[in-house]
Motif scaffolding. Sequence first.
Motif, PDB file in Angstrom:
ATOM      1  N   ALA A 110       4.938   5.638  -7.330  1.00  0.00           N
ATOM      2  CA  ALA A 110       4.244   4.772  -6.374  1.00  0.00           C
ATOM      3  C   ALA A 110       4.969   4.821  -5.035  1.00  0.00           C
ATOM      4  CB  ALA A 110       4.189   3.341  -6.892  1.00  0.00           C
ATOM      5  N   TRP A 111       4.217   4.559  -3.978  1.00  0.00           N
ATOM      6  CA  TRP A 111       4.825   4.466  -2.655  1.00  0.00           C
ATOM      7  C   TRP A 111       5.390   3.065  -2.440  1.00  0.00           C
ATOM      8  CZ3 TRP A 111       5.448   8.946  -0.349  1.00  0.00           C
ATOM      9  CH2 TRP A 111       4.547   9.987  -0.595  1.00  0.00           C
ATOM     10  N   GLY A 112       4.743   2.074  -3.010  1.00  0.00           N
ATOM     11  CA  GLY A 112       5.201   0.702  -2.836  1.00  0.00           C
ATOM     12  C   GLY A 112       4.228  -0.257  -3.491  1.00  0.00           C
ATOM     13  N   HIS A 196      -0.498  -1.619   4.201  1.00  0.00           N
ATOM     14  CA  HIS A 196      -1.409  -1.942   3.097  1.00  0.00           C
ATOM     15  C   HIS A 196      -0.905  -3.160   2.319  1.00  0.00           C
ATOM     16  CE1 HIS A 196      -4.366  -0.835  -0.090  1.00  0.00           C
ATOM     17  NE2 HIS A 196      -3.454  -1.370  -0.893  1.00  0.00           N
ATOM     18  N   GLU A 197       0.391  -3.180   2.002  1.00  0.00           N
ATOM     19  CA  GLU A 197       0.926  -4.307   1.228  1.00  0.00           C
ATOM     20  C   GLU A 197       0.942  -5.582   2.055  1.00  0.00           C
ATOM     21  OE1 GLU A 197       1.000  -3.696  -1.750  1.00  0.00           O
ATOM     22  OE2 GLU A 197       1.020  -1.513  -1.605  1.00  0.00           O
ATOM     23  N   ILE A 198       1.192  -5.469   3.354  1.00  0.00           N
ATOM     24  CA  ILE A 198       1.083  -6.649   4.211  1.00  0.00           C
ATOM     25  C   ILE A 198      -0.367  -7.123   4.246  1.00  0.00           C
ATOM     26  CG2 ILE A 198       1.258  -7.458   6.617  1.00  0.00           C
ATOM     27  CD1 ILE A 198       3.730  -5.662   6.884  1.00  0.00           C
ATOM     28  N   GLY A 199      -1.304  -6.178   4.173  1.00  0.00           N
ATOM     29  CA  GLY A 199      -2.713  -6.554   4.098  1.00  0.00           C
ATOM     30  C   GLY A 199      -3.021  -7.388   2.865  1.00  0.00           C
ATOM     31  N   HIS A 200      -2.427  -7.011   1.731  1.00  0.00           N
ATOM     32  CA  HIS A 200      -2.596  -7.819   0.517  1.00  0.00           C
ATOM     33  C   HIS A 200      -2.035  -9.228   0.733  1.00  0.00           C
ATOM     34  CE1 HIS A 200      -4.355  -5.110  -2.349  1.00  0.00           C
ATOM     35  NE2 HIS A 200      -3.395  -4.209  -2.241  1.00  0.00           N
ATOM     36  N   TRP A 201      -0.884  -9.299   1.380  1.00  0.00           N
ATOM     37  CA  TRP A 201      -0.258 -10.606   1.590  1.00  0.00           C
ATOM     38  C   TRP A 201      -1.095 -11.448   2.555  1.00  0.00           C
ATOM     39  CZ3 TRP A 201       2.602 -13.782  -0.812  1.00  0.00           C
ATOM     40  CH2 TRP A 201       3.199 -14.860  -0.151  1.00  0.00           C
ATOM     41  N   PHE A 202      -1.614 -10.833   3.608  1.00  0.00           N
ATOM     42  CA  PHE A 202      -2.471 -11.551   4.552  1.00  0.00           C
ATOM     43  C   PHE A 202      -3.708 -12.088   3.841  1.00  0.00           C
ATOM     44  CE2 PHE A 202      -5.912 -11.390   7.824  1.00  0.00           C
ATOM     45  CZ  PHE A 202      -5.444 -12.427   8.611  1.00  0.00           C
ATOM     46  N   ASP A 203      -4.251 -11.306   2.923  1.00  0.00           N
ATOM     47  CA  ASP A 203      -5.387 -11.734   2.104  1.00  0.00           C
ATOM     48  C   ASP A 203      -5.007 -12.955   1.271  1.00  0.00           C
ATOM     49  OD1 ASP A 203      -7.973 -11.572   1.076  1.00  0.00           O
ATOM     50  OD2 ASP A 203      -7.431 -10.121  -0.479  1.00  0.00           O
ATOM     51  N   TRP A 204      -3.809 -12.901   0.673  1.00  0.00           N
ATOM     52  CA  TRP A 204      -3.304 -14.012  -0.133  1.00  0.00           C
ATOM     53  C   TRP A 204      -3.101 -15.267   0.719  1.00  0.00           C
ATOM     54  CZ3 TRP A 204      -2.172 -15.235  -5.153  1.00  0.00           C
ATOM     55  CH2 TRP A 204      -1.241 -16.238  -5.392  1.00  0.00           C
ATOM     56  N   LEU A 205      -2.537 -15.095   1.910  1.00  0.00           N
ATOM     57  CA  LEU A 205      -2.343 -16.234   2.810  1.00  0.00           C
ATOM     58  C   LEU A 205      -3.680 -16.904   3.131  1.00  0.00           C
ATOM     59  CD1 LEU A 205       0.239 -14.862   5.432  1.00  0.00           C
ATOM     60  CD2 LEU A 205       0.678 -16.524   3.613  1.00  0.00           C
ATOM     61  N   HIS A 238      -6.894  -1.924   2.536  1.00  0.00           N
ATOM     62  CA  HIS A 238      -7.109  -0.668   3.262  1.00  0.00           C
ATOM     63  C   HIS A 238      -7.659  -0.939   4.666  1.00  0.00           C
ATOM     64  CE1 HIS A 238      -5.982   2.268   0.339  1.00  0.00           C
ATOM     65  NE2 HIS A 238      -6.896   1.920  -0.546  1.00  0.00           N
ATOM     66  N   ARG A 239      -8.598  -1.864   4.771  1.00  0.00           N
ATOM     67  CA  ARG A 239      -9.171  -2.184   6.084  1.00  0.00           C
ATOM     68  C   ARG A 239      -8.104  -2.756   7.011  1.00  0.00           C
ATOM     69  NH1 ARG A 239     -13.430  -4.240   2.942  1.00  0.00           N
ATOM     70  NH2 ARG A 239     -12.714  -6.380   3.306  1.00  0.00           N
ATOM     71  N   TYR A 240      -7.286  -3.634   6.456  1.00  0.00           N
ATOM     72  CA  TYR A 240      -6.217  -4.208   7.273  1.00  0.00           C
ATOM     73  C   TYR A 240      -5.277  -3.116   7.763  1.00  0.00           C
ATOM     74  CZ  TYR A 240      -2.126  -6.884   8.688  1.00  0.00           C
ATOM     75  OH  TYR A 240      -1.073  -7.404   9.413  1.00  0.00           O
ATOM     76  N   ALA A 241      -4.843  -2.242   6.863  1.00  0.00           N
ATOM     77  CA  ALA A 241      -3.911  -1.171   7.226  1.00  0.00           C
ATOM     78  C   ALA A 241      -4.523  -0.243   8.262  1.00  0.00           C
ATOM     79  CB  ALA A 241      -3.494  -0.393   5.981  1.00  0.00           C
ATOM     80  N   ASP A 242      -5.786   0.131   8.072  1.00  0.00           N
ATOM     81  CA  ASP A 242      -6.445   1.037   9.014  1.00  0.00           C
ATOM     82  C   ASP A 242      -6.568   0.393  10.396  1.00  0.00           C
ATOM     83  OD1 ASP A 242      -6.697   2.896   6.998  1.00  0.00           O
ATOM     84  OD2 ASP A 242      -8.797   2.427   6.560  1.00  0.00           O
ATOM     85  N   THR A 243      -6.937  -0.891  10.409  1.00  0.00           N
ATOM     86  CA  THR A 243      -7.097  -1.596  11.690  1.00  0.00           C
ATOM     87  C   THR A 243      -5.774  -1.719  12.423  1.00  0.00           C
ATOM     88  OG1 THR A 243      -8.978  -2.862  10.843  1.00  0.00           O
ATOM     89  CG2 THR A 243      -7.844  -3.747  12.773  1.00  0.00           C
ATOM     90  N   GLN A 244      -4.742  -2.168  11.715  1.00  0.00           N
ATOM     91  CA  GLN A 244      -3.443  -2.350  12.360  1.00  0.00           C
ATOM     92  C   GLN A 244      -2.835  -1.020  12.789  1.00  0.00           C
ATOM     93  OE1 GLN A 244      -2.122  -5.119  13.384  1.00  0.00           O
ATOM     94  NE2 GLN A 244      -3.781  -6.339  12.510  1.00  0.00           N
ATOM     95  N   ARG A 245      -3.029   0.005  11.979  1.00  0.00           N
ATOM     96  CA  ARG A 245      -2.492   1.314  12.359  1.00  0.00           C
ATOM     97  C   ARG A 245      -3.149   1.801  13.650  1.00  0.00           C
ATOM     98  NH1 ARG A 245      -1.568   6.447   8.290  1.00  0.00           N
ATOM     99  NH2 ARG A 245      -0.750   7.906   9.841  1.00  0.00           N
ATOM    100  N   ALA A 246      -4.457   1.620  13.762  1.00  0.00           N
ATOM    101  CA  ALA A 246      -5.164   2.036  14.975  1.00  0.00           C
ATOM    102  C   ALA A 246      -4.674   1.256  16.191  1.00  0.00           C
ATOM    103  CB  ALA A 246      -6.669   1.847  14.789  1.00  0.00           C
ATOM    104  N   ILE A 247      -4.441  -0.040  15.999  1.00  0.00           N
ATOM    105  CA  ILE A 247      -3.954  -0.871  17.101  1.00  0.00           C
ATOM    106  C   ILE A 247      -2.564  -0.409  17.541  1.00  0.00           C
ATOM    107  CG2 ILE A 247      -3.156  -3.189  17.712  1.00  0.00           C
ATOM    108  CD1 ILE A 247      -5.403  -4.297  15.934  1.00  0.00           C
TER     109      ILE A 247
END
Length: 259
Positions: A110-112, A196-205, A238-247
């Motif tokens: 796994a990557w993380g 991606h993992e921060i995206g999961h956490w943001f979803d949880w928050l 995935h959406r969170y990661a893609d959006t933040q990466r683009a920003i």
Amino acid sequence: MQSHRNPTRRNRNIGTAKQGHGEANQLVIPDQLNRPYWLSRVGDCRVEEHTIGGWMIRFVIEANALGCVHPSTVPDVLRVLEALPQSDWAGLRTIVFRQPTRKQLILRPAWGRLLYDTTVAKANGETLAVGPVICLDAVQVDKVMVWSTSLDPDLSQELERLRSDGHDVQRSGRKFSISINAASARNTQLYRTLLHEIGHWFDWLSKVEEPSAKGGDRDALERAYFARPKSEREAFAHRYADTQRAILETRGIIPFDQS
């Protein structure tokens, strides 16, 4: 009445998996104290603490083994976290750079991953951290991963992400060969897995922490969160990661040279 069964005829299932052959020899990752393998205690490690905007972040870095390296560094992760809205990762205080075991590298590479609530401890029982944790796994660089060409839509998308991260993807017959190097591994882990993992956490928050802080039933909120299909939760991350990466790319923050 004479039976037509011939007792000397060999059962075609003898010595096969249908009769349990090989079960005792199956390569498995052992649980420790009935916990999943990724919650096992860390080995030889060092601990660093850094502050971002008044929040202290603890990094637990396991020593490498088995030809593995940590693609990302502590300064790398700090630089990405500093560029993100702090409200997106509020409450995250621990990042663990894990060294997988040999079995984990074979069976569950796994990557993380994000652990919503866990305890990180040394082998002697010393507690290093309690609470949510993002784990970033060490990887074997200059390694070739082999995938079947029979991929579902999710794996097909992941293959394209790996290709865009710089991994060399080649098709040979019914197999894909994916060659990993240090640079491509860093691209995947730092610019995609971490986000991606921060995206999961943001979803949880958004769905658990914030509603429960306003008086919602926390147990019910947690059940509802994990009752959602895994595909839905993964799609959000995935959406969170893609959006933040683009920003971050638009702002010229990433990519950057390793510190």
